[in-house]
Motif scaffolding. Structure first.
Motif, PDB file in Angstrom:
ATOM      1  N   LYS A  48      15.479 -22.502   5.809  1.00 12.86           N
ATOM      2  CA  LYS A  48      14.148 -22.591   6.432  1.00 12.86           C
ATOM      3  C   LYS A  48      13.597 -21.222   6.802  1.00 12.86           C
ATOM      4  O   LYS A  48      12.590 -21.111   7.492  1.00 12.86           O
ATOM      5  N   GLY A  49      14.290 -20.168   6.366  1.00 13.25           N
ATOM      6  CA  GLY A  49      13.816 -18.820   6.632  1.00 13.25           C
ATOM      7  C   GLY A  49      14.446 -18.169   7.854  1.00 13.25           C
ATOM      8  O   GLY A  49      13.981 -17.139   8.319  1.00 13.25           O
ATOM      9  N   GLY A  50      15.519 -18.754   8.339  1.00 12.69           N
ATOM     10  CA  GLY A  50      16.209 -18.198   9.493  1.00 12.69           C
ATOM     11  C   GLY A  50      17.358 -17.294   9.085  1.00 12.69           C
ATOM     12  O   GLY A  50      17.610 -17.067   7.897  1.00 12.69           O
ATOM     13  N   PHE A  51      18.050 -16.807  10.091  1.00 12.27           N
ATOM     14  CA  PHE A  51      19.120 -15.837   9.869  1.00 12.27           C
ATOM     15  C   PHE A  51      20.296 -16.145  10.785  1.00 12.27           C
ATOM     16  O   PHE A  51      20.106 -16.624  11.903  1.00 12.27           O
ATOM     17  N   ILE A  52      21.482 -15.846  10.307  1.00  8.74           N
ATOM     18  CA  ILE A  52      22.691 -15.965  11.125  1.00  8.74           C
ATOM     19  C   ILE A  52      23.451 -14.656  10.973  1.00  8.74           C
ATOM     20  O   ILE A  52      23.581 -14.116   9.868  1.00  8.74           O
ATOM     21  N   PHE A  53      23.939 -14.149  12.107  1.00 10.39           N
ATOM     22  CA  PHE A  53      24.707 -12.916  12.109  1.00 10.39           C
ATOM     23  C   PHE A  53      26.080 -13.187  12.724  1.00 10.39           C
ATOM     24  O   PHE A  53      26.234 -14.057  13.575  1.00 10.39           O
ATOM     25  N   PHE A  54      27.053 -12.408  12.284  1.00  9.38           N
ATOM     26  CA  PHE A  54      28.410 -12.526  12.797  1.00  9.38           C
ATOM     27  C   PHE A  54      28.895 -11.173  13.289  1.00  9.38           C
ATOM     28  O   PHE A  54      28.631 -10.143  12.671  1.00  9.38           O
ATOM     29  N   ALA A  55      29.629 -11.201  14.398  1.00  6.21           N
ATOM     30  CA  ALA A  55      30.317 -10.017  14.893  1.00  6.21           C
ATOM     31  C   ALA A  55      31.746 -10.101  14.369  1.00  6.21           C
ATOM     32  O   ALA A  55      32.436 -11.101  14.580  1.00  6.21           O
ATOM     33  N   ILE A  56      32.162  -9.059  13.679  1.00  5.86           N
ATOM     34  CA  ILE A  56      33.485  -9.010  13.052  1.00  5.86           C
ATOM     35  C   ILE A  56      34.309  -7.914  13.714  1.00  5.86           C
ATOM     36  O   ILE A  56      33.848  -6.780  13.877  1.00  5.86           O
ATOM     37  N   ASN A  60      38.119 -10.414  11.693  1.00  4.21           N
ATOM     38  CA  ASN A  60      37.983 -11.752  12.265  1.00  4.21           C
ATOM     39  C   ASN A  60      36.601 -11.922  12.877  1.00  4.21           C
ATOM     40  O   ASN A  60      36.068 -10.994  13.486  1.00  4.21           O
ATOM     41  N   VAL A  61      36.035 -13.124  12.744  1.00  2.00           N
ATOM     42  CA  VAL A  61      34.757 -13.431  13.375  1.00  2.00           C
ATOM     43  C   VAL A  61      35.014 -13.638  14.864  1.00  2.00           C
ATOM     44  O   VAL A  61      35.807 -14.492  15.251  1.00  2.00           O
ATOM     45  N   VAL A  62      34.350 -12.836  15.703  1.00  2.00           N
ATOM     46  CA  VAL A  62      34.539 -12.939  17.153  1.00  2.00           C
ATOM     47  C   VAL A  62      33.257 -13.357  17.876  1.00  2.00           C
ATOM     48  O   VAL A  62      33.270 -13.610  19.078  1.00  2.00           O
ATOM     49  N   GLY A  63      32.160 -13.436  17.124  1.00  3.45           N
ATOM     50  CA  GLY A  63      30.905 -13.857  17.731  1.00  3.45           C
ATOM     51  C   GLY A  63      29.870 -14.174  16.676  1.00  3.45           C
ATOM     52  O   GLY A  63      30.020 -13.794  15.508  1.00  3.45           O
ATOM     53  N   THR A  64      28.832 -14.894  17.099  1.00  3.35           N
ATOM     54  CA  THR A  64      27.767 -15.264  16.174  1.00  3.35           C
ATOM     55  C   THR A  64      26.477 -15.493  16.937  1.00  3.35           C
ATOM     56  O   THR A  64      26.494 -15.725  18.146  1.00  3.35           O
ATOM     57  N   VAL A  65      25.379 -15.435  16.215  1.00  3.28           N
ATOM     58  CA  VAL A  65      24.059 -15.722  16.767  1.00  3.28           C
ATOM     59  C   VAL A  65      23.144 -16.103  15.600  1.00  3.28           C
ATOM     60  O   VAL A  65      23.376 -15.680  14.467  1.00  3.28           O
ATOM     61  N   ALA A  66      22.127 -16.899  15.905  1.00  5.12           N
ATOM     62  CA  ALA A  66      21.167 -17.299  14.874  1.00  5.12           C
ATOM     63  C   ALA A  66      19.749 -17.008  15.334  1.00  5.12           C
ATOM     64  O   ALA A  66      19.458 -16.996  16.532  1.00  5.12           O
ATOM     65  N   LEU A  67      18.892 -16.786  14.362  1.00 10.75           N
ATOM     66  CA  LEU A  67      17.451 -16.686  14.584  1.00 10.75           C
ATOM     67  C   LEU A  67      16.820 -17.789  13.736  1.00 10.75           C
ATOM     68  O   LEU A  67      16.880 -17.735  12.504  1.00 10.75           O
ATOM     69  N   MET A  68      16.253 -18.781  14.412  1.00  8.02           N
ATOM     70  CA  MET A  68      15.678 -19.937  13.714  1.00  8.02           C
ATOM     71  C   MET A  68      14.153 -19.859  13.728  1.00  8.02           C
ATOM     72  O   MET A  68      13.568 -19.493  14.749  1.00  8.02           O
ATOM     73  N   PRO A  69      13.529 -20.224  12.609  1.00  9.87           N
ATOM     74  CA  PRO A  69      12.070 -20.247  12.577  1.00  9.87           C
ATOM     75  C   PRO A  69      11.513 -21.252  13.594  1.00  9.87           C
ATOM     76  O   PRO A  69      12.147 -22.256  13.903  1.00  9.87           O
TER      77      PRO A  69
END
Length: 154
Positions: A48-56, A60-69
């Motif tokens: 839908k045009g959003g984004f997801i980011f991961f902290a590595i 190892n993935v230790v965090g995440t966040v999303a930007l949703m339209p």
């Protein structure tokens, strides 16, 4: 060890789900809307045009966040931020938040919107520190648990 912030990759879909479900269960409960979005992030966010980011950290993935339209052009919702329990308090959330702000500015967005809970005092403090201002919360908020809506104009 250095924290890297990376873009969404399908191989981290389960990490996105697991981190957020753990966080929701620790502080609130999992709403049907959460389960749907978290179990299918590519469908509900990326496509839908959003984004997801991961902290590595250490591969190892230790965090995440999303930007949703949102319904408003140039305004993305900052959502689904979660840090693994053993990494909380190490400023990973701040790194993810700053990454989203920098990304939003680079994309010439008008702003970032978020819904939260005043129960999360540290998070609210952090959002205010980064310039988010409180808005009137609509009656039909997308999250039952939210009692605060905030906006950062970019």
């Amino acid at each position: 060890m250095e924290i890297k912030i990376i873009d969404f990759h399908a191989k981290y879909t389960q990490n996105f789900y697991d981190l957020n479900i753990e966080w929701l269960k620790a502080f609130f409960y999992v709403e049907a809307y959460d389960e749907d979005v978290l179990s299918q992030p590519k469908k509900h966010i990326i496509s839908k045009g959003g984004f997801i980011f991961f902290a590595i950290k250490n591969d190892n993935v230790v965090g995440t966040v999303a930007l949703m339209p949102t319904e408003e052009t140039g305004l993305l919702e900052l959502t689904k931020m979660a840090i693994c329990p053993e990494q909380r308090g190490k400023k990973i959330g701040q790194r993810l938040l700053q990454h989203c702000i920098d990304f939003g500015k680079a994309q010439n967005l008008n702003g970032l919107l978020l819904y939260s809970s005043k129960k999360l005092e540290n998070a609210i403090y952090l959002y205010r520190k980064y310039g988010f201002e409180e808005l009137q919360l609509e009656r039909n908020s997308p999250y039952v648990r939210s009692d605060i809506k905030m906006l950062l104009k970019l």
